[in-house]
Design a protein around this motif. Structure first.
Motif, PDB file in Angstrom:
ATOM      1  N   CYS A 177       0.836  -1.308  -0.097  1.00 21.01           N
ATOM      2  CA  CYS A 177       0.057  -0.083  -0.034  1.00 21.01           C
ATOM      3  C   CYS A 177       0.868   1.345   0.130  1.00 21.01           C
ATOM      4  O   CYS A 177       0.585   2.125  -0.809  1.00 21.01           O
ATOM      5  CB  CYS A 177      -0.912   0.023   1.243  1.00 21.01           C
ATOM      6  SG  CYS A 177      -2.169  -1.343   1.277  1.00 21.01           S
ATOM      7  N   GLN A 178       1.822   1.287   0.887  1.00 21.83           N
ATOM      8  CA  GLN A 178       2.716   2.514   0.627  1.00 21.83           C
ATOM      9  C   GLN A 178       3.475   2.458  -0.551  1.00 21.83           C
ATOM     10  O   GLN A 178       3.539   3.769  -0.862  1.00 21.83           O
ATOM     11  CB  GLN A 178       4.171   2.140   1.714  1.00 21.83           C
ATOM     12  CG  GLN A 178       3.627   2.175   3.272  1.00 21.83           C
ATOM     13  CD  GLN A 178       4.508   1.634   4.423  1.00 21.83           C
ATOM     14  OE1 GLN A 178       5.706   1.191   3.824  1.00 21.83           O
ATOM     15  NE2 GLN A 178       4.373   1.252   5.445  1.00 21.83           N
TER      16      GLN A 178
ATOM     17  N   ASP B  53       0.843   3.849  -3.021  1.00 22.38           N
ATOM     18  CA  ASP B  53       0.668   5.338  -2.541  1.00 22.38           C
ATOM     19  C   ASP B  53       1.418   6.325  -3.353  1.00 22.38           C
ATOM     20  O   ASP B  53       1.018   7.301  -3.934  1.00 22.38           O
ATOM     21  CB  ASP B  53       0.562   5.576  -1.070  1.00 22.38           C
ATOM     22  CG  ASP B  53      -0.708   4.939  -0.613  1.00 22.38           C
ATOM     23  OD1 ASP B  53      -1.646   4.710  -1.173  1.00 22.38           O
ATOM     24  OD2 ASP B  53      -0.663   4.752   0.528  1.00 22.38           O
ATOM     25  N   GLN B  54       2.694   5.838  -3.427  1.00 25.08           N
ATOM     26  CA  GLN B  54       3.471   6.568  -4.250  1.00 25.08           C
ATOM     27  C   GLN B  54       3.549   6.604  -5.701  1.00 25.08           C
ATOM     28  O   GLN B  54       3.922   7.878  -6.383  1.00 25.08           O
ATOM     29  CB  GLN B  54       5.289   6.146  -3.981  1.00 25.08           C
ATOM     30  CG  GLN B  54       5.647   5.936  -2.466  1.00 25.08           C
ATOM     31  CD  GLN B  54       7.146   5.105  -2.428  1.00 25.08           C
ATOM     32  OE1 GLN B  54       7.953   5.612  -3.190  1.00 25.08           O
ATOM     33  NE2 GLN B  54       7.118   4.496  -1.444  1.00 25.08           N
TER      34      GLN B  54
ATOM     35  N   SER C 187       0.708   5.747  -7.519  1.00 23.90           N
ATOM     36  CA  SER C 187      -0.631   5.854  -7.965  1.00 23.90           C
ATOM     37  C   SER C 187      -1.345   6.726  -9.100  1.00 23.90           C
ATOM     38  O   SER C 187      -2.008   6.603  -9.819  1.00 23.90           O
ATOM     39  CB  SER C 187      -1.846   5.657  -6.822  1.00 23.90           C
ATOM     40  OG  SER C 187      -1.653   6.510  -6.157  1.00 23.90           O
TER      41      SER C 187
ATOM     42  N   TYR D  93      -7.151  -2.772  -3.184  1.00 30.71           N
ATOM     43  CA  TYR D  93      -6.600  -1.497  -2.927  1.00 30.71           C
ATOM     44  C   TYR D  93      -6.281  -0.870  -4.143  1.00 30.71           C
ATOM     45  O   TYR D  93      -6.406   0.319  -4.361  1.00 30.71           O
ATOM     46  CB  TYR D  93      -5.491  -1.626  -1.988  1.00 30.71           C
ATOM     47  CG  TYR D  93      -4.731  -0.434  -1.338  1.00 30.71           C
ATOM     48  CD1 TYR D  93      -5.497   0.005  -0.250  1.00 30.71           C
ATOM     49  CD2 TYR D  93      -3.776   0.105  -1.996  1.00 30.71           C
ATOM     50  CE1 TYR D  93      -4.988   1.353   0.278  1.00 30.71           C
ATOM     51  CE2 TYR D  93      -3.508   1.208  -1.334  1.00 30.71           C
ATOM     52  CZ  TYR D  93      -3.871   2.035  -0.356  1.00 30.71           C
ATOM     53  OH  TYR D  93      -3.497   2.950   0.321  1.00 30.71           O
TER      54      TYR D  93
ATOM     55  N   LYS E 164      -7.867   2.889  -6.607  1.00 30.95           N
ATOM     56  CA  LYS E 164      -7.338   3.972  -7.173  1.00 30.95           C
ATOM     57  C   LYS E 164      -7.418   3.856  -8.385  1.00 30.95           C
ATOM     58  O   LYS E 164      -6.716   4.754  -9.226  1.00 30.95           O
ATOM     59  CB  LYS E 164      -5.695   3.863  -6.822  1.00 30.95           C
ATOM     60  CG  LYS E 164      -5.804   4.015  -5.016  1.00 30.95           C
ATOM     61  CD  LYS E 164      -4.071   4.092  -4.610  1.00 30.95           C
ATOM     62  CE  LYS E 164      -4.245   4.287  -3.169  1.00 30.95           C
ATOM     63  NZ  LYS E 164      -4.467   5.571  -2.977  1.00 30.95           N
TER      64      LYS E 164
END
Length: 343
Positions: A84-85, A88-89, A91, A117, A121
């Motif tokens: 997920c981290q 997030d960078q 997406s 997840y 996005k």
């Protein structure tokens, strides 16, 4: 070429945003400038990324380091928090996410949660599986996860032929898994995932090419794709896997041995748009670096964007532009030799 599918293509296009489109334009432009000038230029960030859910696999395929248990690199499972981290960078620029490198993705208990997840996005998600874990529950969860593309490896239409490459595999489970996916896709009135039977053409199964097309229609999958096989010791072909049908082979006979048919042009689109991230955060150039020998960065220590622009990546791109034939992972690359046929 694969058969054009409007629904799948429209789904992919629907994931585009202005930022992703602009990023893709920059990446493409920098690739062509690098190709023409022979100097590495990198604008933008990856359009596509492959990430590895696990190195584990239930099968023992003879040309696969995961199946052979032959990795020298660390083995393990991708952790959801780390995934997920990382996403997030990426997406805002990332259009396409492939949940596959080595191993069987469904062995990771968090796999479908990670798909969900990324889907939230609005990233196009794809995976490749041997389909042994597509029981009724997992099939339903797969549809609900939002997965956009599901590639099912089916390298034979009879158990006798299938198990010659998919060692330890059960063809009935593969067909049952595909049937479960089709059933739940219809029951939930979902347009996704786009389901592909992928048939790795090797000598033991080349006589079943027409049979797998018929099986696909009977099962209800969307498409069949035929893929050429990578043989590590292709000069000697100890497992007798190189097919006799020339268009389905990466190799050609030369005397009593074989040689690679592909052209080693000094450029590679993959290095500009499609990196691979291993389960433990190593960034490697492409899917041909199966043992992660060419580590260009570590996401446990740096952000992806720092790795993407660092000196190691620049140096590797420069090597590609200078002489691809001198890089070991390029020696058996399928660029230009992969064969697709539709059903």
């Amino acid at each position: 070429m694969p058969k054009f599918n409007w629904n799948d293509s429209a789904n992919l296009v629907s994931k585009l945003t202005f930022r992703r489109t602009w990023n893709a334009t920059k990446v493409l432009g920098s690739y062509y400038i690098s190709k023409w000038t022979k100097k590495p230029v990198q604008w933008g960030f990856p359009i596509s990324v492959s990430i590895e859910p696990t190195t584990s696999c239930n099968l023992r395929c003879p040309e696969c380091p995961s199946g052979l248990r032959a990795f020298t690199r660390p083995k393990g499972m991708l952790q959801k928090d780390f995934f997920c981290q990382t996403i997030d960078q990426l997406s805002k620029e990332l259009l396409y996410l492939i949940f596959y490198f080595q191993g069987e993705p469904y062995l990771n208990p968090d796999f479908l949660d990670m798909v969900n997840y990324a889907s939230k996005k609005k990233i196009y998600t794809a995976t490749s599986t041997n389909a042994h874990y597509l029981n009724d529950e997992n099939a339903k969860r797969t549809i609900k996860s939002g997965l956009d593309r599901l590639i099912i490896s089916i390298d034979g239409t009879s158990q006798e032929v299938y198990q010659q490459y998919r060692v330890g595999g059960n063809l009935n489970k593969v067909i049952e898994g595909a049937t479960n996916i089709v059933k739940w896709k219809r029951a939930l009135k979902s347009k996704t995932p786009f389901i592909i039977f992928q048939f790795l053409v090797v000598k033991p199964n080349e006589h079943q090419i027409e049979d797998v097309k018929k099986l696909a229609k009977e099962t209800g999958v969307n498409e069949v794709r035929f893929k050429t096989a990578q043989i590590y010791d292709y000069k000697n072909d100890p497992n007798h896997l190189i097919p006799s049908i020339d268009k389905y082979s990466r190799y050609r006979k030369k005397g009593t041995s074989y040689e690679f048919k592909g052209k080693q042009a000094n450029h590679c689109w993959r290095l500009w748009h499609d990196p691979v991230i291993t389960w433990d955060g190593s960034v490697v150039p492409c899917c041909f670096d199966k043992d992660a020998k060419h580590r260009l960065g570590d996401l446990k220590n740096k952000s992806f964007k720092e790795v993407w622009k660092n000196g190691e990546y620049t140096k590797f791109r420069a090597q590609i532009l200078k002489g691809r034939k001198n890089i070991d992972i390029c020696a058996n690359c399928s660029e230009g030799t992969r064969v697709w046929r539709n059903n």
